[in-house]
Design a protein around this motif. Structure first.
Motif, PDB file in Angstrom:
ATOM      1  N   THR A 143       0.861  -1.093  -0.103  1.00  0.00           N
ATOM      2  CA  THR A 143      -0.065  -0.013   0.046  1.00  0.00           C
ATOM      3  C   THR A 143       1.018   1.208   0.024  1.00  0.00           C
ATOM      4  N   GLU A 146      -0.789   8.130  -2.896  1.00  0.00           N
ATOM      5  CA  GLU A 146      -0.797   8.898  -4.060  1.00  0.00           C
ATOM      6  C   GLU A 146      -1.802  10.083  -3.882  1.00  0.00           C
ATOM      7  N   GLU A 271      -4.405   9.713  -1.287  1.00  0.00           N
ATOM      8  CA  GLU A 271      -5.081   8.210  -1.321  1.00  0.00           C
ATOM      9  C   GLU A 271      -4.238   7.378  -1.099  1.00  0.00           C
ATOM     10  N   MET A 272      -4.731   6.011  -0.576  1.00  0.00           N
ATOM     11  CA  MET A 272      -3.838   4.931  -0.436  1.00  0.00           C
ATOM     12  C   MET A 272      -4.111   3.945  -1.577  1.00  0.00           C
ATOM     13  N   LYS A 273      -3.322   3.532  -2.146  1.00  0.00           N
ATOM     14  CA  LYS A 273      -3.637   2.541  -3.071  1.00  0.00           C
ATOM     15  C   LYS A 273      -2.742   1.221  -2.773  1.00  0.00           C
TER      16      LYS A 273
ATOM     17  N   ALA B 444      -7.529   3.932  -8.677  1.00  0.00           N
ATOM     18  CA  ALA B 444      -8.395   2.989  -7.900  1.00  0.00           C
ATOM     19  C   ALA B 444      -7.743   2.491  -6.401  1.00  0.00           C
ATOM     20  N   GLY B 445      -8.410   2.461  -5.393  1.00  0.00           N
ATOM     21  CA  GLY B 445      -8.076   2.378  -4.140  1.00  0.00           C
ATOM     22  C   GLY B 445      -7.407   0.614  -4.113  1.00  0.00           C
ATOM     23  N   VAL B 446      -7.842   0.001  -4.894  1.00  0.00           N
ATOM     24  CA  VAL B 446      -7.576  -1.410  -4.671  1.00  0.00           C
ATOM     25  C   VAL B 446      -7.025  -1.697  -6.228  1.00  0.00           C
ATOM     26  N   VAL B 447      -5.796  -2.487  -6.342  1.00  0.00           N
ATOM     27  CA  VAL B 447      -5.336  -3.029  -7.918  1.00  0.00           C
ATOM     28  C   VAL B 447      -4.966  -4.457  -7.759  1.00  0.00           C
ATOM     29  N   PRO B 460      -5.384  -2.840   3.181  1.00  0.00           N
ATOM     30  CA  PRO B 460      -6.396  -1.849   3.329  1.00  0.00           C
ATOM     31  C   PRO B 460      -7.212  -1.797   2.154  1.00  0.00           C
ATOM     32  N   GLY B 463     -11.709   3.261  -1.529  1.00  0.00           N
ATOM     33  CA  GLY B 463     -11.932   4.018  -2.859  1.00  0.00           C
ATOM     34  C   GLY B 463     -11.120   5.447  -3.070  1.00  0.00           C
ATOM     35  N   TYR B 464     -11.136   5.850  -4.479  1.00  0.00           N
ATOM     36  CA  TYR B 464     -10.707   7.032  -4.811  1.00  0.00           C
ATOM     37  C   TYR B 464     -12.102   7.693  -5.492  1.00  0.00           C
ATOM     38  N   ARG B 471      -9.759   4.173   4.762  1.00  0.00           N
ATOM     39  CA  ARG B 471      -9.612   2.763   4.551  1.00  0.00           C
ATOM     40  C   ARG B 471      -9.728   1.945   5.626  1.00  0.00           C
ATOM     41  N   HIS B 476      -3.710   1.006   8.017  1.00  0.00           N
ATOM     42  CA  HIS B 476      -4.261   2.223   7.754  1.00  0.00           C
ATOM     43  C   HIS B 476      -5.712   2.385   8.224  1.00  0.00           C
TER      44      HIS B 476
END
Lengths: 281, 485
Positions: A143, A146, A271-273, B444-447, B460, B463-464, B471, B476
């Motif tokens: 994680t 961004e 934002e956390m990705k 996107a928050g999860v890829v 975590p 979303g964006y 989260r 997080h």
């Protein structure tokens, strides 16, 4: 009878006044509305930015986002450090705009310190606010933060320079682009800060500075569908409520940072990705 | 172009339903307030039905404003002591809860499938084990907050109002309650109208674990119950998972208050297949991405973006795989796709599918016999979908996949990001640098790369953009429940 003059004729005892302009898309522009309002005891006309100015600023910021957020963290850190250098180099003008004296000197010092502090965070915040997550399965999972995108910033009335800088620096540090409403009653230091930005290798559109009536412009920024987050630090309770009511249209993030130096001042605009990938061979 | 219909399989599985005779549901459930089951002040009840049979499973209470107020008062009172307990003590309660969920896992899984319609293999292997894992994970954080946030003092926020959806009832409860309690908060939780039962079983689990009264309060009910929570002045934080519309309503309603928010909202996630992807594996991932839990998943991979050069053969493979999905009794261990959660949701799905046909997309549904009673919808894929179609823009929340094509990675990113949502995305390719480039550029928050729909308490989730903020899960996931000084 032509004597060559080595110096121009002595000027009359009149100072050369600066025309203060908005800073949008890397250019110093008059407000498209043609309106001004008087500041600094009525001696100076400041541009009274309009709805269209704010919208132009948001468009410029959005255009600049990919480039700025795509810079390496090292490079962003250097650019923000360069802003500190340029601010320090223009110390005299800022001190005089802020009313001279030790308090004005201290405010410029603190603004420089703030920029230097956040400049150094750019290539470290991922190590502190990012994680590698030990999921219960054969996956590599991590994680990282961004930037949120276009950030609207309502700068406090005072300190006119420091209030702007210490909210702007963490947003920039994270890779966001910014549309800031500078102090309404004391806009000059904020507008002149644009000159430090313009000479600091900050790409056009990354920071946009608009002066004018906060009560007029706040709603335009808060309701704009291409603004991702608003820092309402300088707003009173009824203004915060106004922003919150408008922010729902595109689920804007609302941040109320108090301007103290912290990692959260940066990450609250990020934002956390999380990325997953299988492990195998 | 006519779509080839794959042949039906030449063999049938014998039914393999779970037994339901090892536990007993109560006829009527009360509210869980201050550690006790108490009758609702509203004196109102509603039936919760099995969407696979339309039979009533139980009556549950409808909490009104007065009931919510009682719950908040109990939570406020409990906060004074719960927040002062040593973290290690809070940890022990959460570990206990995790263990009891594991011990009662099969009962919980069966009730989850009966109340919500999801296949037993999913509730048994995903929902309930991950719910237990969440409590185990956050239990461990309870006494380590000073390690989580060095040089800072972390304190709980107070009373959290938590509103959860019907698609993963117990799992969403765990996502909400575990971090809140670990950080020293107390909670009032409202399960969804159509899936209240596992939350009520969880209330029993709190009693079994001897959790102090008032730390967890469960108010079942309807949308006005949730509205009463959002409006309650003594709730410090609202954590909501659900639709973007309701999320926006919560933002509006809490404007001008000091309530903190975390919102986990809708999505229209893209699942992107490149021509170098392992295609069979990708087909499984696409199937899992959209048909897992009947597509009632906020992060469902509901838009398939397939590289143009392989679109035709890939869709053939996908259709062939769809023809082998088993739709039917959620309690049957072989079932892939269970019942649609409610009549309302079924109607929504039907309307979207109708719009897809009207707007000119090409539909494929494998031949499949749907049970006569209950709410059912066959797995559906649309091709020739354009970005302006409603089925490409709006969240359907059903087993309906919309296919678009792309030529270059840049085009894939542009199309994937062309949505107000930003919850999740999938990437299928063999090329490592391309995975990382795509992962970097997708909003996107999860890829998920070369996988999809994986969940873990350490990871975590959130979303964006209009998919919400905050989260849940991992380090997080502590932040929304703490104040840092």
């Amino acid at each position: 009878m032509s004597a060559v003059r080595s110096t121009p004729p002595k000027a009359p005892e009149l100072d050369i006044r600066k025309t203060y302009k908005l800073y949008i898309d890397g250019k110093f522009v008059r407000t498209e509305s043609g309106r001004t309002y008087q500041v600094a005891g009525g001696r100076v006309n400041a541009p009274r930015g309009s709805r269209k100015d704010v919208r132009n600023a948001v468009a410029a910021a959005r255009k600049a986002f990919d480039g700025w957020s795509g810079r390496t963290a090292y490079n962003r850190g250097q650019v923000i450090y360069r802003i500190a250098e340029m601010l320090d180099a223009r110390r005299g003008e800022f001190v005089s705009l802020l009313g001279k004296g030790p308090a004005a000197e201290r405010e410029v010092d603190q603004a420089v310190d703030s920029l230097v502090w956040y400049a150094g965070w750019c290539d470290k915040l991922h190590a502190v606010a990012g994680t590698v997550n030990p999921v219960a399965g054969p996956y590599f999972n991590f994680t990282f933060p961004e930037p949120t995108g276009v950030v609207g910033l309502i700068a406090p009335e005072e300190p006119a320079l420091l209030g702007l800088v210490r909210h702007l620096a963490p947003a920039l540090c994270g890779g966001n682009v910014i549309v800031a409403l500078v102090s309404e009653s004391q806009p000059l230091a904020g507008l002149v800060f644009g000159e430090a930005l313009a000479t600091s290798d900050v790409p056009a559109g990354v920071v946009n500075l608009v002066s004018g009536s906060h009560s007029e412009l706040l709603a335009i920024l808060a309701g704009h569908m291409d603004v991702n987050a608003i820092d309402v630090a300088a707003c009173n309770d009824s203004e915060v409520k106004q922003v919150q009511l408008l922010a729902e249209a595109n689920v804007k993030r609302i941040v109320r940072s108090d301007g103290t130096h912290s990692l959260e001042a940066i990450t609250s605009l990020m934002e956390m990705k999380t990325v997953w990938h299988p492990i195998g061979h | 172009m006519a779509v080839n219909t794959p042949p039906r399989l030449g063999f049938e599985y014998a039914p393999a339903p779970e037994a339901t005779d090892h536990f007993q549901l109560a006829g009527v459930y009360k509210l869980f307030l201050d550690g006790e089951f108490v009758a609702p002040a509203s004196e109102q009840h509603l039936a919760t039905i099995n969407p696979a049979t339309e039979e009533t499973l139980a009556e549950v209470s409808v909490a009104n404003e007065a009931d919510v107020d009682r719950a908040v008062k109990a939570a406020r009172k409990a906060f004074a002591t719960w927040s002062k307990l040593p973290g290690s003590t809070r940890a022990r309660y959460l570990f206990r809860i995790s263990r009891i969920i594991q011990e009662r896992a099969r009962e919980l899984a069966i009730v989850e499938s009966m109340d919500g319609g999801k296949p037993i293999k999913e509730s048994r292997d995903v929902d309930i084990p991950i719910a237990a894992a969440h409590f185990h994970y956050y239990a461990g954080w309870a006494d380590k907050l000073e390690w989580a946030f060095p040089n800072r003092k972390a304190s709980p926020i107070g009373v959290a109002g938590q509103i959860i959806p019907w698609n993963f009832p117990l799992l969403m409860l765990a996502w909400k309650i575990a971090p809140a309690l670990a950080c020293g908060n107390t909670v009032v939780l409202k399960p969804a109208r159509t899936t209240p039962l596992t939350a009520l079983l969880f209330a029993q689990i709190c009693q079994q674990a001897e959790l102090p009264p008032g730390v967890v309060n469960i108010v079942t009910g309807i949308s006005s119950t949730g509205a009463a929570m959002v409006a309650h002045p003594d709730i410090d934080k609202i954590a909501f998972t659900g639709s973007t519309d309701v999320g926006k309503y919560i933002m509006r309603t809490t404007a001008g208050t000091r309530k903190r928010l975390t919102l986990e909202l809708g999505g229209k996630s893209a699942n992107i297949v490149f021509d170098d992807a392992p295609l069979d594996q990708a087909v499984e991932g696409i199937i899992n991405g959209i048909f897992f839990n009947q597509g009632h998943v906020c992060c469902a991979g509901s838009r398939l973006l397939v590289q143009e050069s392989i679109a035709a053969p890939f869709l053939d493979k996908l259709r062939a795989r769809m023809a082998r999905l088993r739709v039917g009794n959620p309690l049957d261990k072989n079932t892939d796709i269970g019942a649609i959660n409610s009549a309302d949701q079924l109607q929504t799905i039907k309307e979207y599918v109708e719009s897809g046909i009207t707007e000119g997309a090409e539909i494929f549904q494998p031949p499949c016999e749907l049970p006569k009673r209950g709410f059912w919808f066959p797995p559906t894929v649309f091709s020739n979908v354009s970005q302006s179609h409603r089925i490409a823009r709006e969240e359907i929340f059903g087993p309906v996949l919309s296919t678009l094509t792309f030529r270059t990675p840049e085009e894939a990113v542009a199309k994937a990001n062309n949505t107000p949502y930003g919850l999740a995305a999938g990437i299928w390719t063999d090329k490592g640098s391309q995975i990382l480039w795509m992962a970097q550029h997708l909003n996107a928050g999860v890829v998920w790369a070369n996988t999809y729909n994986r969940f873990d308490p350490t990871s975590p989730f959130g979303g964006y953009k209009e998919s919400g903020f905050g989260r849940e899960g991992g380090w997080h996931g502590l932040h929304p429940y703490l104040e840092l000084h």
